[in-house]
Design a protein around this motif. Structure first.
Motif, PDB file in Angstrom:
ATOM      1  N   ILE A 161     -68.869 122.979  12.972  1.00 57.00           N
ATOM      2  CA  ILE A 161     -67.576 123.410  12.449  1.00 57.00           C
ATOM      3  C   ILE A 161     -67.477 122.917  11.010  1.00 57.00           C
ATOM      4  O   ILE A 161     -67.677 121.728  10.743  1.00 57.00           O
ATOM      5  CB  ILE A 161     -66.417 122.847  13.303  1.00 57.00           C
ATOM      6  N   ASP A 162     -67.201 123.821  10.103  1.00 55.94           N
ATOM      7  CA  ASP A 162     -67.099 123.494   8.681  1.00 55.94           C
ATOM      8  C   ASP A 162     -65.865 124.190   8.114  1.00 55.94           C
ATOM      9  O   ASP A 162     -65.956 125.282   7.576  1.00 55.94           O
ATOM     10  CB  ASP A 162     -68.362 123.926   7.936  1.00 55.94           C
ATOM     11  N   GLU A 163     -64.723 123.571   8.282  1.00 61.79           N
ATOM     12  CA  GLU A 163     -63.451 124.135   7.826  1.00 61.79           C
ATOM     13  C   GLU A 163     -62.746 123.099   6.961  1.00 61.79           C
ATOM     14  O   GLU A 163     -61.674 122.605   7.286  1.00 61.79           O
ATOM     15  CB  GLU A 163     -62.593 124.556   9.030  1.00 61.79           C
ATOM     16  N   TRP A 164     -63.387 122.738   5.852  1.00 59.79           N
ATOM     17  CA  TRP A 164     -62.897 121.710   4.940  1.00 59.79           C
ATOM     18  C   TRP A 164     -61.909 122.337   3.964  1.00 59.79           C
ATOM     19  O   TRP A 164     -62.159 122.445   2.768  1.00 59.79           O
ATOM     20  CB  TRP A 164     -64.081 121.074   4.221  1.00 59.79           C
ATOM     21  N   VAL A 165     -60.763 122.782   4.500  1.00 61.15           N
ATOM     22  CA  VAL A 165     -59.755 123.499   3.721  1.00 61.15           C
ATOM     23  C   VAL A 165     -58.364 123.052   4.148  1.00 61.15           C
ATOM     24  O   VAL A 165     -58.162 122.607   5.278  1.00 61.15           O
ATOM     25  CB  VAL A 165     -59.872 125.034   3.915  1.00 61.15           C
ATOM     26  N   ASP A 166     -57.393 123.190   3.231  1.00 63.05           N
ATOM     27  CA  ASP A 166     -55.997 122.959   3.590  1.00 63.05           C
ATOM     28  C   ASP A 166     -55.588 124.046   4.576  1.00 63.05           C
ATOM     29  O   ASP A 166     -55.850 125.231   4.342  1.00 63.05           O
ATOM     30  CB  ASP A 166     -55.099 123.047   2.354  1.00 63.05           C
ATOM     31  N   GLN A 167     -54.979 123.655   5.677  1.00 64.03           N
ATOM     32  CA  GLN A 167     -54.579 124.626   6.694  1.00 64.03           C
ATOM     33  C   GLN A 167     -53.522 124.003   7.599  1.00 64.03           C
ATOM     34  O   GLN A 167     -53.472 122.790   7.742  1.00 64.03           O
ATOM     35  CB  GLN A 167     -55.784 125.071   7.531  1.00 64.03           C
ATOM     36  N   GLY A 168     -52.704 124.836   8.195  1.00 60.05           N
ATOM     37  CA  GLY A 168     -51.803 124.366   9.236  1.00 60.05           C
ATOM     38  C   GLY A 168     -52.618 124.078  10.481  1.00 60.05           C
ATOM     39  O   GLY A 168     -53.837 124.260  10.502  1.00 60.05           O
ATOM     40  N   SER A 169     -51.988 123.639  11.531  1.00 58.80           N
ATOM     41  CA  SER A 169     -52.684 123.308  12.769  1.00 58.80           C
ATOM     42  C   SER A 169     -53.489 124.516  13.253  1.00 58.80           C
ATOM     43  O   SER A 169     -52.930 125.557  13.579  1.00 58.80           O
ATOM     44  CB  SER A 169     -51.684 122.877  13.834  1.00 58.80           C
ATOM     45  N   THR A 170     -54.811 124.367  13.261  1.00 60.16           N
ATOM     46  CA  THR A 170     -55.715 125.469  13.571  1.00 60.16           C
ATOM     47  C   THR A 170     -56.827 124.974  14.494  1.00 60.16           C
ATOM     48  O   THR A 170     -57.344 123.877  14.304  1.00 60.16           O
ATOM     49  CB  THR A 170     -56.353 126.029  12.273  1.00 60.16           C
ATOM     50  N   ALA A 171     -57.199 125.785  15.467  1.00 61.47           N
ATOM     51  CA  ALA A 171     -58.305 125.460  16.380  1.00 61.47           C
ATOM     52  C   ALA A 171     -59.577 126.165  15.907  1.00 61.47           C
ATOM     53  O   ALA A 171     -59.540 127.343  15.539  1.00 61.47           O
ATOM     54  CB  ALA A 171     -57.965 125.879  17.805  1.00 61.47           C
ATOM     55  N   TRP A 172     -60.682 125.437  15.925  1.00 61.53           N
ATOM     56  CA  TRP A 172     -62.003 125.960  15.588  1.00 61.53           C
ATOM     57  C   TRP A 172     -62.968 125.519  16.670  1.00 61.53           C
ATOM     58  O   TRP A 172     -62.819 124.447  17.246  1.00 61.53           O
ATOM     59  CB  TRP A 172     -62.477 125.415  14.239  1.00 61.53           C
ATOM     60  N   SER A 173     -63.993 126.342  16.935  1.00 64.79           N
ATOM     61  CA  SER A 173     -64.980 126.016  17.964  1.00 64.79           C
ATOM     62  C   SER A 173     -66.385 126.269  17.457  1.00 64.79           C
ATOM     63  O   SER A 173     -66.609 127.128  16.598  1.00 64.79           O
ATOM     64  CB  SER A 173     -64.763 126.864  19.226  1.00 64.79           C
ATOM     65  N   GLY A 174     -67.323 125.542  18.027  1.00 69.56           N
ATOM     66  CA  GLY A 174     -68.741 125.747  17.769  1.00 69.56           C
ATOM     67  C   GLY A 174     -69.513 125.372  19.019  1.00 69.56           C
ATOM     68  O   GLY A 174     -69.101 124.479  19.768  1.00 69.56           O
ATOM     69  N   SER A 175     -70.621 126.054  19.280  1.00 67.42           N
ATOM     70  CA  SER A 175     -71.394 125.832  20.508  1.00 67.42           C
ATOM     71  C   SER A 175     -72.822 125.427  20.182  1.00 67.42           C
ATOM     72  O   SER A 175     -73.364 125.792  19.137  1.00 67.42           O
ATOM     73  CB  SER A 175     -71.406 127.097  21.360  1.00 67.42           C
ATOM     74  N   ILE A 176     -73.410 124.688  21.119  1.00 70.94           N
ATOM     75  CA  ILE A 176     -74.787 124.243  20.983  1.00 70.94           C
ATOM     76  C   ILE A 176     -75.402 124.111  22.372  1.00 70.94           C
ATOM     77  O   ILE A 176     -74.734 123.666  23.312  1.00 70.94           O
ATOM     78  CB  ILE A 176     -74.857 122.901  20.209  1.00 70.94           C
ATOM     79  N   ALA A 177     -76.665 124.523  22.514  1.00 73.61           N
ATOM     80  CA  ALA A 177     -77.384 124.343  23.776  1.00 73.61           C
ATOM     81  C   ALA A 177     -77.813 122.884  23.886  1.00 73.61           C
ATOM     82  O   ALA A 177     -78.306 122.300  22.912  1.00 73.61           O
ATOM     83  CB  ALA A 177     -78.597 125.260  23.830  1.00 73.61           C
ATOM     84  N   VAL A 178     -77.601 122.300  25.053  1.00 70.06           N
ATOM     85  CA  VAL A 178     -77.941 120.890  25.277  1.00 70.06           C
ATOM     86  C   VAL A 178     -78.829 120.760  26.510  1.00 70.06           C
ATOM     87  O   VAL A 178     -78.847 121.627  27.381  1.00 70.06           O
ATOM     88  CB  VAL A 178     -76.669 120.027  25.432  1.00 70.06           C
ATOM     89  N   LYS A 179     -79.553 119.648  26.542  1.00 71.27           N
ATOM     90  CA  LYS A 179     -80.444 119.338  27.662  1.00 71.27           C
ATOM     91  C   LYS A 179     -79.874 118.181  28.469  1.00 71.27           C
ATOM     92  O   LYS A 179     -79.320 117.225  27.910  1.00 71.27           O
ATOM     93  CB  LYS A 179     -81.833 118.948  27.158  1.00 71.27           C
ATOM     94  N   ALA A 180     -80.040 118.237  29.768  1.00 71.51           N
ATOM     95  CA  ALA A 180     -79.547 117.188  30.656  1.00 71.51           C
ATOM     96  C   ALA A 180     -80.151 115.841  30.299  1.00 71.51           C
ATOM     97  O   ALA A 180     -81.341 115.748  29.967  1.00 71.51           O
ATOM     98  CB  ALA A 180     -79.878 117.538  32.116  1.00 71.51           C
ATOM     99  N   GLN A 181     -79.321 114.812  30.349  1.00 76.70           N
ATOM    100  CA  GLN A 181     -79.688 113.412  30.165  1.00 76.70           C
ATOM    101  C   GLN A 181     -80.150 113.059  28.746  1.00 76.70           C
ATOM    102  O   GLN A 181     -80.573 111.940  28.505  1.00 76.70           O
ATOM    103  CB  GLN A 181     -80.742 112.987  31.194  1.00 76.70           C
ATOM    104  N   GLN A 182     -80.085 113.984  27.816  1.00 78.58           N
ATOM    105  CA  GLN A 182     -80.413 113.684  26.423  1.00 78.58           C
ATOM    106  C   GLN A 182     -79.120 113.293  25.702  1.00 78.58           C
ATOM    107  O   GLN A 182     -78.086 113.924  25.894  1.00 78.58           O
ATOM    108  CB  GLN A 182     -81.048 114.893  25.738  1.00 78.58           C
ATOM    109  N   ARG A 183     -79.192 112.261  24.888  1.00 77.46           N
ATOM    110  CA  ARG A 183     -78.010 111.815  24.149  1.00 77.46           C
ATOM    111  C   ARG A 183     -77.919 112.595  22.837  1.00 77.46           C
ATOM    112  O   ARG A 183     -78.904 112.747  22.126  1.00 77.46           O
ATOM    113  CB  ARG A 183     -78.084 110.319  23.869  1.00 77.46           C
ATOM    114  N   TYR A 184     -76.710 113.078  22.529  1.00 75.22           N
ATOM    115  CA  TYR A 184     -76.435 113.848  21.312  1.00 75.22           C
ATOM    116  C   TYR A 184     -75.413 113.103  20.470  1.00 75.22           C
ATOM    117  O   TYR A 184     -74.309 112.805  20.949  1.00 75.22           O
ATOM    118  CB  TYR A 184     -75.897 115.245  21.665  1.00 75.22           C
ATOM    119  N   ASN A 185     -75.774 112.801  19.233  1.00 77.59           N
ATOM    120  CA  ASN A 185     -74.860 112.121  18.323  1.00 77.59           C
ATOM    121  C   ASN A 185     -73.810 113.099  17.814  1.00 77.59           C
ATOM    122  O   ASN A 185     -74.109 114.262  17.547  1.00 77.59           O
ATOM    123  CB  ASN A 185     -75.615 111.522  17.143  1.00 77.59           C
TER     124      ASN A 185
END
Length: 87
Positions: free
Chosen positions: A56-80
């Protein structure tokens, strides 16, 4: 979950209510191989990285706004996770 609402204030009385940034860091460890969707709802700018991938890259002045982003993950792997916010 990061869940803060400073309303018309800021994280600390010594910080301007309209001129600050915050950064949260952590990690998630999925139980299953699947696609995770991360959602932010912010009033003003937000950036969210998962394992160094900018979702998510929404580095802008804005009112309350929802943003989403998805990523495939693997079981038991830690994601920072790193999330930056500005007011």
């Amino acid at each position: 979950m990061v869940n803060f609402s400073w309303g018309q204030g800021s994280p600390d009385p010594s910080i301007s209510q309209d001129d600050f940034t915050a950064r949260w860091t952590g990690s998630v460890q999925p139980q299953f191989d699947e696609t995770y969707t991360f959602t932010t709802t912010t009033d003003d700018g937000v950036r969210l990285w998962v394992n160094g991938q900018l979702l998510i890259d929404e580095w802008v002045d804005q009112g309350s706004t929802a943003w989403s982003g998805s990523i495939a993950v693997k079981a038991q792997q830690r994601y920072n996770i790193e999330m930056d916010y500005y007011e």
